[in-house]
Write a protein that holds these residues in place. Structure first.
Motif, PDB file in Angstrom:
ATOM      1  N   GLY A   1       0.297 -11.384  12.491  1.00 33.17           N
ATOM      2  CA  GLY A   1       0.885 -10.923  13.523  1.00 33.17           C
ATOM      3  C   GLY A   1       0.687  -9.623  13.489  1.00 33.17           C
ATOM      4  N   VAL A   2      -0.448  -9.232  12.198  1.00 29.38           N
ATOM      5  CA  VAL A   2      -0.095  -7.784  11.111  1.00 29.38           C
ATOM      6  C   VAL A   2      -2.619  -7.666  10.739  1.00 29.38           C
ATOM      7  N   GLU A   3      -3.149  -6.770  11.798  1.00 27.69           N
ATOM      8  CA  GLU A   3      -4.209  -7.223  11.714  1.00 27.69           C
ATOM      9  C   GLU A   3      -4.741  -6.811  10.385  1.00 27.69           C
ATOM     10  N   PRO A   4      -5.643  -7.115   9.371  1.00 27.97           N
ATOM     11  CA  PRO A   4      -6.460  -7.073   8.463  1.00 27.97           C
ATOM     12  C   PRO A   4      -6.280  -6.199   8.045  1.00 27.97           C
ATOM     13  N   LYS A   5      -6.849  -4.805   8.860  1.00 28.43           N
ATOM     14  CA  LYS A   5      -7.223  -3.288   8.150  1.00 28.43           C
ATOM     15  C   LYS A   5      -5.234  -3.024   8.569  1.00 28.43           C
TER      16      LYS A   5
ATOM     17  N   ASP B   1      -8.763   4.562   0.883  1.00 31.01           N
ATOM     18  CA  ASP B   1      -9.097   4.591   2.420  1.00 31.01           C
ATOM     19  C   ASP B   1      -7.742   4.910   3.410  1.00 31.01           C
ATOM     20  N   LYS B   2      -6.783   4.444   3.342  1.00 33.80           N
ATOM     21  CA  LYS B   2      -5.849   4.340   3.667  1.00 33.80           C
ATOM     22  C   LYS B   2      -4.427   5.546   3.573  1.00 33.80           C
TER      23      LYS B   2
ATOM     24  N   PRO C   1       3.507  16.183  -4.094  1.00 28.58           N
ATOM     25  CA  PRO C   1       2.677  15.705  -2.813  1.00 28.58           C
ATOM     26  C   PRO C   1       1.337  15.340  -3.490  1.00 28.58           C
ATOM     27  N   VAL C   2       1.437  13.500  -3.345  1.00 33.90           N
ATOM     28  CA  VAL C   2      -0.203  12.915  -3.752  1.00 33.90           C
ATOM     29  C   VAL C   2      -0.913  13.047  -3.292  1.00 33.90           C
ATOM     30  N   PRO C   3      -1.390  13.510  -3.007  1.00 28.97           N
ATOM     31  CA  PRO C   3      -3.374  13.972  -2.162  1.00 28.97           C
ATOM     32  C   PRO C   3      -4.067  12.845  -1.878  1.00 28.97           C
ATOM     33  N   ALA C   4      -4.701  13.461  -0.722  1.00 24.36           N
ATOM     34  CA  ALA C   4      -5.193  12.293   0.055  1.00 24.36           C
ATOM     35  C   ALA C   4      -6.395  12.177  -0.688  1.00 24.36           C
ATOM     36  N   ALA C   5      -7.093  10.870  -0.289  1.00 26.56           N
ATOM     37  CA  ALA C   5      -7.743   9.770  -0.663  1.00 26.56           C
ATOM     38  C   ALA C   5      -7.549   9.561  -2.558  1.00 26.56           C
ATOM     39  N   THR C   6      -7.186   8.970  -1.946  1.00 27.85           N
ATOM     40  CA  THR C   6      -6.391   8.785  -3.398  1.00 27.85           C
ATOM     41  C   THR C   6      -6.409   7.334  -3.479  1.00 27.85           C
ATOM     42  N   ASN C   7      -6.129   6.545  -4.690  1.00 35.21           N
ATOM     43  CA  ASN C   7      -5.424   4.931  -5.256  1.00 35.21           C
ATOM     44  C   ASN C   7      -4.016   5.118  -5.154  1.00 35.21           C
TER      45      ASN C   7
ATOM     46  N   LEU D   1       1.447   2.994   7.326  1.00 37.76           N
ATOM     47  CA  LEU D   1      -0.373   3.078   6.986  1.00 37.76           C
ATOM     48  C   LEU D   1      -0.292   1.686   6.699  1.00 37.76           C
ATOM     49  N   GLY D   2       0.620   0.579   7.080  1.00 41.65           N
ATOM     50  CA  GLY D   2       0.005  -0.259   6.283  1.00 41.65           C
ATOM     51  C   GLY D   2       1.359  -1.542   6.191  1.00 41.65           C
ATOM     52  N   THR D   3       0.961  -2.613   6.044  1.00 40.99           N
ATOM     53  CA  THR D   3       2.404  -3.412   5.613  1.00 40.99           C
ATOM     54  C   THR D   3       1.927  -4.987   4.001  1.00 40.99           C
ATOM     55  N   TRP D   4       2.467  -4.912   3.129  1.00 41.75           N
ATOM     56  CA  TRP D   4       2.488  -5.797   2.336  1.00 41.75           C
ATOM     57  C   TRP D   4       2.975  -7.239   2.722  1.00 41.75           C
ATOM     58  N   ILE D   5       2.513  -8.261   3.153  1.00 44.38           N
ATOM     59  CA  ILE D   5       3.182  -9.727   3.537  1.00 44.38           C
ATOM     60  C   ILE D   5       3.449  -9.905   2.323  1.00 44.38           C
ATOM     61  N   ILE D   6       4.746 -10.315   1.971  1.00 45.81           N
ATOM     62  CA  ILE D   6       4.611 -11.091   0.362  1.00 45.81           C
ATOM     63  C   ILE D   6       5.155 -12.146   0.116  1.00 45.81           C
ATOM     64  N   GLY D   7       4.858 -13.030   0.008  1.00 44.77           N
ATOM     65  CA  GLY D   7       5.043 -14.309  -0.218  1.00 44.77           C
ATOM     66  C   GLY D   7       6.381 -14.815  -1.593  1.00 44.77           C
TER      67      GLY D   7
END
Length: 201
Positions: free
Chosen positions: A66-70, A96-97, A152-158, A193-199
């Protein structure tokens, strides 16, 4: 004629043990085949178990979620994601996120996730370097963990959020952890920003 009949009877009786022996050998051969097949299937199942464990503790994209891969974020469970056990969650966000700088991370999770978190054992790493935290809150009633970096955490960082001393729920399943962020000086409205699908197994 009588001699021929006796010979025929003799041949008939002499062949009977061979037929019985043949049937017995057939049964033994069939039993061996069945046993070999069972062992082969069991071996395949056992060999697949580590793969399942690795898939759940360090997944790729989850199909039919139900969550797009991106929008799926990567993570790793250091101790295998076993139900009812202690674990360490490494929740990752690729650069990139990170479109904007982040002053707050808010991780919400479903109400049916009955695990426990330790707000005193949370670490934030940016480009693989540990950064100072101002505060970490676990709002148990609202099912959310809030992480406030000192700067603040800068943009474009892992980014990697490390939650240690986590108690996994007693019941396994798939749990959707959503990553929401707040930018400095922005309207106080969290963006996802997105979703972690934790199993958990």
């Amino acid at each position: 004629m009588k001699f021929h009949s006796a010979a025929s009877n003799f041949c008939s009786f002499s062949q009977t043990p061979m037929l019985l022996k043949g049937c017995s050998m057939y049964r033994v051969a069939a039993s061996v085949v069945r046993s070999t097949t069972s062992v082969a299937i069991a071996g395949c199942l056992l060999a697949s178990l580590p793969l399942v464990a690795r898939a759940q503790s360090n997944p790729g994209f989850t199909i039919f979620s139900g969550v797009e891969p991106k929008n799926q974020l990567n993570y790793h469970l250091d101790f295998g994601g076993n139900s009812g056990s202690w674990d360490r969650y490494r929740l990752r966000i690729k650069k990139d996120k990170m479109k904007v700088a982040v002053a707050q991370f808010a991780i919400d999770y479903p109400t049916y996730f009955k695990g426990q978190f330790d707000p005193n054992d949370v670490e934030l790493r940016v480009n693989d370097k540990k950064v100072a935290l101002q505060e970490v809150k676990w709002e148990k009633e609202n099912n959310v963990i809030e992480v406030f970096p000192q700067e603040p955490v800068p943009a474009a960082t892992n980014v990697e959020l490390i939650l240690s001393n986590v108690k996994n729920p007693n019941t396994g399943g798939m749990f959707y952890f959503n990553c929401n962020v707040l930018s400095p000086g922005d309207v106080p409205l969290l963006r996802t920003l997105g979703t972690w699908i934790i199993g958990i197994q």
